[in-house]
Design a protein around this motif. Structure first.
Motif, PDB file in Angstrom:
ATOM      1  N   ASP A 301       0.815  -1.220   0.000  1.00 58.71           N
ATOM      2  CA  ASP A 301       0.000   0.000   0.000  1.00 58.71           C
ATOM      3  C   ASP A 301       0.843   1.262   0.000  1.00 58.71           C
ATOM      4  O   ASP A 301       0.349   2.343   0.358  1.00 58.71           O
ATOM      5  N   GLU A 302       2.098   1.144  -0.388  1.00 63.21           N
ATOM      6  CA  GLU A 302       2.961   2.305  -0.588  1.00 63.21           C
ATOM      7  C   GLU A 302       3.475   2.277  -2.022  1.00 63.21           C
ATOM      8  O   GLU A 302       3.795   1.214  -2.558  1.00 63.21           O
ATOM      9  N   LEU A 303       3.555   3.456  -2.626  1.00 64.97           N
ATOM     10  CA  LEU A 303       3.985   3.526  -4.014  1.00 64.97           C
ATOM     11  C   LEU A 303       5.503   3.461  -4.123  1.00 64.97           C
ATOM     12  O   LEU A 303       6.234   4.026  -3.298  1.00 64.97           O
ATOM     13  N   ASP A 304       5.963   2.790  -5.172  1.00 68.82           N
ATOM     14  CA  ASP A 304       7.381   2.611  -5.429  1.00 68.82           C
ATOM     15  C   ASP A 304       7.720   3.246  -6.778  1.00 68.82           C
ATOM     16  O   ASP A 304       6.857   3.380  -7.652  1.00 68.82           O
ATOM     17  N   ILE A 305       8.985   3.636  -6.944  1.00 69.38           N
ATOM     18  CA  ILE A 305       9.417   4.366  -8.136  1.00 69.38           C
ATOM     19  C   ILE A 305      10.499   3.563  -8.843  1.00 69.38           C
ATOM     20  O   ILE A 305      11.446   3.085  -8.211  1.00 69.38           O
ATOM     21  N   VAL A 306      10.358   3.429 -10.167  1.00 71.50           N
ATOM     22  CA  VAL A 306      11.339   2.724 -10.984  1.00 71.50           C
ATOM     23  C   VAL A 306      11.940   3.715 -11.980  1.00 71.50           C
ATOM     24  O   VAL A 306      11.210   4.376 -12.726  1.00 71.50           O
ATOM     25  N   PHE A 307      13.282   3.806 -11.985  1.00 69.70           N
ATOM     26  CA  PHE A 307      13.994   4.666 -12.925  1.00 69.70           C
ATOM     27  C   PHE A 307      14.761   3.813 -13.915  1.00 69.70           C
ATOM     28  O   PHE A 307      15.440   2.829 -13.543  1.00 69.70           O
ATOM     29  N   SER A 308      14.682   4.189 -15.199  1.00 65.96           N
ATOM     30  CA  SER A 308      15.544   3.634 -16.234  1.00 65.96           C
ATOM     31  C   SER A 308      16.706   4.597 -16.429  1.00 65.96           C
ATOM     32  O   SER A 308      16.500   5.804 -16.602  1.00 65.96           O
ATOM     33  N   ASN A 309      17.920   4.065 -16.419  1.00 64.15           N
ATOM     34  CA  ASN A 309      19.116   4.895 -16.522  1.00 64.15           C
ATOM     35  C   ASN A 309      19.920   4.535 -17.758  1.00 64.15           C
ATOM     36  O   ASN A 309      20.071   3.351 -18.096  1.00 64.15           O
ATOM     37  N   LEU A 310      20.473   5.568 -18.407  1.00 63.78           N
ATOM     38  CA  LEU A 310      21.331   5.315 -19.558  1.00 63.78           C
ATOM     39  C   LEU A 310      22.602   4.603 -19.121  1.00 63.78           C
ATOM     40  O   LEU A 310      23.122   3.727 -19.817  1.00 63.78           O
ATOM     41  N   ALA A 311      23.100   4.971 -17.921  1.00 66.38           N
ATOM     42  CA  ALA A 311      24.228   4.245 -17.321  1.00 66.38           C
ATOM     43  C   ALA A 311      23.656   3.253 -16.312  1.00 66.38           C
ATOM     44  O   ALA A 311      22.912   3.642 -15.419  1.00 66.38           O
ATOM     45  N   PRO A 312      23.913   1.960 -16.472  1.00 57.63           N
ATOM     46  CA  PRO A 312      23.302   0.967 -15.586  1.00 57.63           C
ATOM     47  C   PRO A 312      23.741   1.191 -14.145  1.00 57.63           C
ATOM     48  O   PRO A 312      24.779   1.800 -13.895  1.00 57.63           O
ATOM     49  N   PRO A 313      22.940   0.680 -13.185  1.00 54.76           N
ATOM     50  CA  PRO A 313      21.757  -0.184 -13.345  1.00 54.76           C
ATOM     51  C   PRO A 313      20.464   0.632 -13.351  1.00 54.76           C
ATOM     52  O   PRO A 313      20.463   1.826 -13.105  1.00 54.76           O
ATOM     53  N   GLY A 314      19.320  -0.067 -13.607  1.00 55.27           N
ATOM     54  CA  GLY A 314      18.020   0.500 -13.314  1.00 55.27           C
ATOM     55  C   GLY A 314      17.804   0.502 -11.807  1.00 55.27           C
ATOM     56  O   GLY A 314      18.427  -0.276 -11.078  1.00 55.27           O
ATOM     57  N   MET A 315      16.936   1.368 -11.337  1.00 59.49           N
ATOM     58  CA  MET A 315      16.806   1.550  -9.893  1.00 59.49           C
ATOM     59  C   MET A 315      15.351   1.503  -9.458  1.00 59.49           C
ATOM     60  O   MET A 315      14.473   2.053 -10.139  1.00 59.49           O
TER      61      MET A 315
END
Length: 699
Positions: A301-315
């Motif tokens: 029940d808490e929102l999470d954030i996903v980032f795509s990065n040009l330099a790895p890794p994704g987060m």
């Protein structure tokens, strides 16, 4: 109406007594639904059928309706291979397996949406060309289910694309971000209109009602962050102290019921800007981030954030305390975007990172990390994936599959006992719909209003919800495969139809001092709680002979309003009687349906009033029973009249004692002959008031 019949030799006598008919509050057109309250991820749709509308969700993703979530990945690099599909195509994956491809030169973003509202999902592919920077490059809209029909949109170097009904006309509109030219573009469906929003270079956009005024707003992420406010997008705000942005999404991260903004950015920092003024910022560690999505990945029940990065890794940053350090890094290769969904059908959310390589001689794979723990992944061959679907699905506040539509408030004009609730909803497998109602006696909902009550189609509302005002809300639920839609809601309540003649405007009875032709003008009023159309009958009686007999219709008279009817010229003389009768079959107060005026220098004009004391006419074994009561000893006349005002029979006349009285009428006139079929009035004339009841006799 309730009809009682009694058999008398030669006649059927029918007494018509009031029974409440039904009024209906019905919402079924696009205009009906458009005045409700709802997020920009819902819309009041025009279905293309005259008079037909629906409330429906915008985002769902089972393109081929096979029960699996579909994924579309845009590509902006060519490869000398047909594996898995041709160059310059977007790749369609179904259940993590390649399905087919769609042409998109240098694809940069895409959107899956039922743009034309025909029940089949369509695909919007934005296109980018970094080689020219001049002239128009076209983005494309492919119509499902075959994708053989195509529309094109000039977008220069198009990037992200989003959809919503921005002008609330029932049709979805498209917003394209644009990397060159200094503008983002709005394309309004059904018109040739294209609006431009000044923004500098612009990578990403999102649509939501940021200021809670009921109109969708547009957020642009690029050189700066801009919020353009609907409905005309002529005013905007800059989100201060952030720049070099590549993507944006909206969600209520801190649970304060205001929308927040999450930006991906160049450099080593991305941002959260908290609503409602967006001056409070959190900085999140990223590395040349190119995309961002929000969802409740771990179902806490808490929102999470996903980032795509040009330099790895994704987060992945898990809420509610995002901090500067990501909770979980996931290996990617030059990721240009991501999308969240249940791609393997196990009811856990997965993350697809769309990976891109500058060197097009190597195969490039995108990765789907499988929830709930994201330790396993599938690889998708994508050849320079740029951005996947660029709009986060779901409710913009919690990114769930639940949406709420709240109707406008209906005013019944008086306290009523609400009756039946009927609704029509289309609910595909995997989706759901619930209807609830709420009532109150003040026009703006406050704590005095009832709690929301869930109802099923055909339910009767309890008497405890009796009120003047009512509204409903629809709760839509989807697993993002298919989505429900609400097509009609109808709520009934008893009709209190009551119309009456109010006055004779012309001629004034006392002005009739000689025989002459005069204009007949009368005024009638609707005393009920719904608009009514009804006949108004005027008769002029001269010693039992009808010298004038005409009927006009009072058209669509609103509750409480009056109508003036002009009957034209009427030749009349002193001593004659003019009758005005409202002949409305569903009138619940028939005793006030007659107005009569004795014309002449000593004129009398009376209108029967609303029933106050007991005066009832009901069927009896040998005709009709008439009951009345008197508050004191007084002189009365109780008689039967026909529609011309002629006395058919006097039943009682003279002084009567206070109290209850009962008489009978067997349907005969003064000569003992059974009367003919027609309308008759039982009239009780007292010293202070005249009351009447209407009965109808049918052969």
């Amino acid at each position: 109406m309730k009809v009682f019949s009694i058999l008398i030799p030669g006649l059927i006598l029918i007494a018509v007594l009031p029974l409440a008919a039904a009024n209906w509050w019905t919402e079924t057109t696009q205009e009906d639904f458009a005045d409700g309250s709802y997020n920009a991820t819902l819309y009041a749709a025009d279905t293309g059928i005259a008079g037909d509308g629906a409330v429906q969700m915008i985002h769902f993703r089972d393109i081929d309706k096979d029960g699996n979530l579909d994924l579309l990945i845009s590509n902006n690099r060519s490869r000398d291979t047909l594996d898995p599909g041709p160059a310059y195509h977007a790749y369609h994956y179904d259940n993590c397996a390649f399905a087919d491809s769609i042409f998109s030169y240098n694809g940069s973003g895409n959107l899956i949406v039922d743009y034309d509202n025909d029940g089949n999902l369509d695909v919007v592919l934005s296109a980018y060309d970094d080689s020219t920077g001049a002239g128009d490059l076209y983005s494309h809209l492919y119509y499902g289910p075959s994708w053989s029909k195509v529309d094109s949109f000039p977008t220069r170097c198009g990037m992200a694309v989003s959809a919503a009904d921005l002008d609330k006309d029932g049709y979805l509109d498209l917003v394209f971000s644009n990397l060159v030219g200094g503008y983002a573009y709005i394309y309004y469906q059904g018109t040739a209109q294209r609006d431009s929003l000044a923004c500098g270079f612009n990578f990403g956009n999102a649509i939501a009602d940021m200021n809670k005024d009921g109109d969708p707003d547009i957020v642009l992420a690029g050189l700066t962050a801009l919020i353009y406010y609907g409905p005309d997008f002529s005013s905007s705000d800059v989100v201060m102290n952030i720049d070099s942005l590549t993507d944006v999404t909206v969600a209520d991260l801190d649970g304060d019921s205001t929308l927040d903004l999450v930006f991906a950015a160049y450099g080593d920092t991305s941002y959260i800007a908290y609503g409602s003024d967006f001056t409070s910022l959190d900085k999140l560690l990223t590395t040349e981030s190119r995309g961002v999505s929000v969802a409740d990945l771990n179902r806490d029940d808490e929102l999470d954030i996903v980032f795509s990065n040009l330099a790895p890794p994704g987060m992945v940053y898990y809420g509610p305390d995002y901090g500067m350090i990501p909770s979980e890094p996931l290996m990617t290769h030059a990721s240009m975007g991501n999308i969240i969904g249940d791609f393997d059908g196990d009811r856990s959310l997965d993350i697809c990172f769309c990976n891109w390589l500058e060197d097009s001689t190597f195969d490039t794979y995108s990765y789907i990390y499988l929830g709930p723990d994201f330790t396993a992944y599938d690889s998708l061959l994508t050849h320079g994936a740029h951005i996947s679907t660029t709009t986060d699905a779901g409710n913009p506040y919690d990114r769930s599959g639940d949406e709420i539509y709240v109707s406008s408030i209906y005013d019944a004009a008086d306290t009523v006992e609400w009756d039946s609730v009927l609704y029509t909803a289309v609910i595909p497998f995997g989706s759901g719909f619930i209807l609830e109602v709420q009532t109150g006696n003040v026009p703006d909902p406050d704590p005095s209003w009832s709690e929301w009550l869930q109802v099923a189609d055909g339910d009767t509302l309890p008497d405890s919800l009796a009120s003047r005002y009512i509204r409903y809300r629809g709760i839509f639920t989807t697993d993002f495969l298919q989505a429900p839609r609400l097509e009609e809601v109808a709520i009934s309540y008893p009709s209190e139809g009551d119309v009456a003649p109010e006055r004779i405007i012309s001629p004034l009875p006392e002005d009739v001092t000689r025989c002459d032709t005069r204009a007949l003008i009368v005024q009638v009023r609707n005393l009920g709680n719904a608009a009514e159309t009804f006949p108004v009958h005027c008769l002029l009686d001269s010693l039992g002979i009808n010298r004038f007999d005409n009927t006009l219709m009072a058209e669509d008279v609103a509750p409480g309003d009056s109508a003036i009817l002009i009957f034209g010229g009427m030749y009349c003389c002193p001593g004659e009687t003019l009758w005005v009768i409202t002949e409305f079959a569903e009138d619940v107060v028939p005793e006030n349906d007659t107005l009569f005026a004795h014309l002449g220098p000593v004129a009398i004009q009376e209108r029967t009033e609303r029933y106050e004391l007991e005066f009832e006419v009901s069927p009896a074994p040998q005709g009709f029973r008439i009951d009345y009561s008197l508050p004191a000893n007084e002189r009365i006349t109780l008689a039967i009249y026909d529609v011309t005002g002629r006395t058919v029979k006097v039943l009682d006349e003279g002084m009567q004692k206070a109290g209850r009285h009962r008489l009978a009428w067997d349907g005969s006139d003064e000569k003992g002959q059974l009367v003919s079929a027609g309308i008759y009035f039982v009239r009780l004339e007292r010293q202070t008031i005249t009351l009447s009841r209407k009965i109808v006799i049918v052969d």
